[in-house]
Design a protein around this motif. Structure first.
Motif, PDB file in Angstrom:
ATOM      1  N   TYR A  53       0.824  -1.200   0.000  1.00  7.78           N
ATOM      2  CA  TYR A  53       0.000   0.000   0.000  1.00  7.78           C
ATOM      3  C   TYR A  53       0.860   1.252   0.000  1.00  7.78           C
ATOM      4  CZ  TYR A  53      -3.521  -3.371   1.433  1.00  7.78           C
ATOM      5  OH  TYR A  53      -4.354  -4.442   1.487  1.00  7.78           O
ATOM      6  N   SER A  54       0.273   2.341  -0.460  1.00  4.46           N
ATOM      7  CA  SER A  54       0.992   3.608  -0.480  1.00  4.46           C
ATOM      8  C   SER A  54       1.114   4.153   0.941  1.00  4.46           C
ATOM      9  CB  SER A  54       0.261   4.620  -1.362  1.00  4.46           C
ATOM     10  OG  SER A  54      -0.945   5.008  -0.736  1.00  4.46           O
ATOM     11  N   VAL A  55       1.962   5.163   1.106  1.00  7.58           N
ATOM     12  CA  VAL A  55       2.201   5.755   2.413  1.00  7.58           C
ATOM     13  C   VAL A  55       0.912   6.351   2.962  1.00  7.58           C
ATOM     14  CG1 VAL A  55       3.442   7.598   3.598  1.00  7.58           C
ATOM     15  CG2 VAL A  55       4.631   6.185   1.940  1.00  7.58           C
ATOM     16  N   ALA A  56       0.181   7.083   2.128  1.00  3.24           N
ATOM     17  CA  ALA A  56      -1.060   7.712   2.584  1.00  3.24           C
ATOM     18  C   ALA A  56      -2.081   6.665   3.016  1.00  3.24           C
ATOM     19  CB  ALA A  56      -1.626   8.583   1.479  1.00  3.24           C
ATOM     20  N   THR A  57      -2.182   5.575   2.265  1.00  3.04           N
ATOM     21  CA  THR A  57      -3.124   4.512   2.612  1.00  3.04           C
ATOM     22  C   THR A  57      -2.753   3.881   3.943  1.00  3.04           C
ATOM     23  OG1 THR A  57      -3.449   4.066   0.266  1.00  3.04           O
ATOM     24  CG2 THR A  57      -4.145   2.356   1.807  1.00  3.04           C
ATOM     25  N   MET A  60      -3.635   6.305   6.742  1.00  2.60           N
ATOM     26  CA  MET A  60      -5.090   6.393   6.901  1.00  2.60           C
ATOM     27  C   MET A  60      -5.656   5.137   7.565  1.00  2.60           C
ATOM     28  SD  MET A  60      -6.194   9.302   5.915  1.00  2.60           S
ATOM     29  CE  MET A  60      -7.922   9.007   5.696  1.00  2.60           C
ATOM     30  N   MET A  61      -5.161   3.962   7.163  1.00  2.14           N
ATOM     31  CA  MET A  61      -5.633   2.720   7.782  1.00  2.14           C
ATOM     32  C   MET A  61      -5.280   2.693   9.265  1.00  2.14           C
ATOM     33  SD  MET A  61      -4.959  -0.173   4.784  1.00  2.14           S
ATOM     34  CE  MET A  61      -3.795  -0.979   5.789  1.00  2.14           C
ATOM     35  N   GLY A  62      -4.054   3.049   9.589  1.00  6.25           N
ATOM     36  CA  GLY A  62      -3.636   3.083  10.982  1.00  6.25           C
ATOM     37  C   GLY A  62      -4.405   4.117  11.779  1.00  6.25           C
ATOM     38  N   GLU A 138       9.316  -5.498  16.899  1.00  4.65           N
ATOM     39  CA  GLU A 138       9.576  -5.924  15.523  1.00  4.65           C
ATOM     40  C   GLU A 138       8.406  -5.564  14.607  1.00  4.65           C
ATOM     41  OE1 GLU A 138      11.907  -7.337  12.519  1.00  4.65           O
ATOM     42  OE2 GLU A 138      12.473  -7.075  14.607  1.00  4.65           O
ATOM     43  N   PHE A 139       7.180  -5.750  15.109  1.00  4.03           N
ATOM     44  CA  PHE A 139       5.996  -5.390  14.323  1.00  4.03           C
ATOM     45  C   PHE A 139       5.973  -3.898  14.030  1.00  4.03           C
ATOM     46  CE2 PHE A 139       1.642  -3.851  14.001  1.00  4.03           C
ATOM     47  CZ  PHE A 139       1.178  -4.622  12.953  1.00  4.03           C
ATOM     48  N   VAL A 140       6.268  -3.090  15.043  1.00  6.76           N
ATOM     49  CA  VAL A 140       6.266  -1.635  14.862  1.00  6.76           C
ATOM     50  C   VAL A 140       7.333  -1.235  13.854  1.00  6.76           C
ATOM     51  CG1 VAL A 140       6.723   0.570  16.020  1.00  6.76           C
ATOM     52  CG2 VAL A 140       5.227  -1.107  17.075  1.00  6.76           C
ATOM     53  N   LYS A 141       8.510  -1.879  13.910  1.00  5.67           N
ATOM     54  CA  LYS A 141       9.569  -1.562  12.947  1.00  5.67           C
ATOM     55  C   LYS A 141       9.155  -1.938  11.534  1.00  5.67           C
ATOM     56  CE  LYS A 141      13.657  -1.935  15.875  1.00  5.67           C
ATOM     57  NZ  LYS A 141      14.859  -2.748  16.133  1.00  5.67           N
ATOM     58  N   LYS A 142       8.496  -3.077  11.379  1.00  5.14           N
ATOM     59  CA  LYS A 142       8.099  -3.525  10.045  1.00  5.14           C
ATOM     60  C   LYS A 142       6.974  -2.672   9.476  1.00  5.14           C
ATOM     61  CE  LYS A 142       9.380  -8.371  10.197  1.00  5.14           C
ATOM     62  NZ  LYS A 142       8.879  -9.741  10.115  1.00  5.14           N
ATOM     63  N   ASN A 143       6.106  -2.165  10.331  1.00  4.03           N
ATOM     64  CA  ASN A 143       4.932  -1.421   9.886  1.00  4.03           C
ATOM     65  C   ASN A 143       4.903  -0.044  10.536  1.00  4.03           C
ATOM     66  OD1 ASN A 143       3.757  -3.732   8.429  1.00  4.03           O
ATOM     67  ND2 ASN A 143       3.644  -4.593  10.475  1.00  4.03           N
ATOM     68  N   VAL A 146       1.862   2.405   9.536  1.00  3.39           N
ATOM     69  CA  VAL A 146       0.576   2.000  10.101  1.00  3.39           C
ATOM     70  C   VAL A 146       0.577   2.217  11.610  1.00  3.39           C
ATOM     71  CG1 VAL A 146      -0.991   0.053  10.442  1.00  3.39           C
ATOM     72  CG2 VAL A 146       0.138   0.351   8.258  1.00  3.39           C
ATOM     73  N   SER A 147       1.688   1.896  12.252  1.00  5.43           N
ATOM     74  CA  SER A 147       1.781   2.053  13.707  1.00  5.43           C
ATOM     75  C   SER A 147       1.697   3.509  14.116  1.00  5.43           C
ATOM     76  CB  SER A 147       3.091   1.456  14.217  1.00  5.43           C
ATOM     77  OG  SER A 147       3.171   0.096  13.883  1.00  5.43           O
ATOM     78  N   SER A 148       2.381   4.383  13.397  1.00  8.52           N
ATOM     79  CA  SER A 148       2.324   5.808  13.753  1.00  8.52           C
ATOM     80  C   SER A 148       0.929   6.368  13.488  1.00  8.52           C
ATOM     81  CB  SER A 148       3.380   6.594  12.990  1.00  8.52           C
ATOM     82  OG  SER A 148       3.177   6.470  11.601  1.00  8.52           O
TER      83      SER A 148
END
Length: 160
Positions: A53-57, A60-62, A138-143, A146-148
């Motif tokens: 997904y794009s950065v904006a998507t 927005m999802m997060g 690790e999840f936060v680093k990978k995503n 979305v996390s922010s």
């Protein structure tokens, strides 16, 4: 596309009367697949969501899920606080009226037993907590996007 390639070849070999320089066209999608910017910024194991997904998507999802979670957390927190406070108030009224008699010695011994059990179990549960924290990190680093977005949305949900 064949016309573009022929046009590109014609521009690549300028004639004697053409004073303009020829420029090579780069396919940025192929370049982005091979050299991912988030890999250099956040490490080589930056996640699968970043590729789909794009950065904006992602933000927005997060943000949307964070707002929903924050809003629900706020509502459930208010209900839980009301229930606990109301229950405590009712117990105090019942104790003061004489409906309930509290054996404070027994309460003290039970609380001390519970403290000892918690101390024993806390030492055993520490490796499980550490692995959970490592997995969450690790999840936060990978995503990271979305996390922010989730954190921002969660904070907005708490105040709305």
């Amino acid at each position: 596309m064949a016309e573009q390639q022929q046009h590109g070849r014609a521009a690549a070999s300028p004639g004697p009367d053409d004073e303009h320089e020829a420029f090579e066209m780069l396919d940025l999608t192929a370049c982005a697949r091979t050299q991912q910017w988030w890999s250099t910024v956040f490490g080589s194991s930056s996640g699968p969501i970043a590729e789909k997904y794009s950065v904006a998507t992602q933000i927005m999802m997060g943000g949307a899920t964070g707002w929903c979670a924050g809003y629900l957390f706020q509502r459930v927190g208010k209900v839980a606080a009301t229930a606990v406070g109301g229950g405590f108030l009712l117990l105090q009224i019942a104790n003061h009226s004489g409906y309930v008699q509290v054996d404070w010695k027994k309460v003290e011994t039970d609380v001390n037993k519970a403290k000892r059990r918690l101390k024993k179990k806390a030492n055993k549960a520490a490796p499980e907590i550490n692995t959970f924290i490592e997995e969450a990190t690790e999840f936060v680093k990978k995503n990271i996007l979305v996390s922010s977005g989730f954190v921002g949305g969660f904070l907005l949900g708490l105040v709305s």
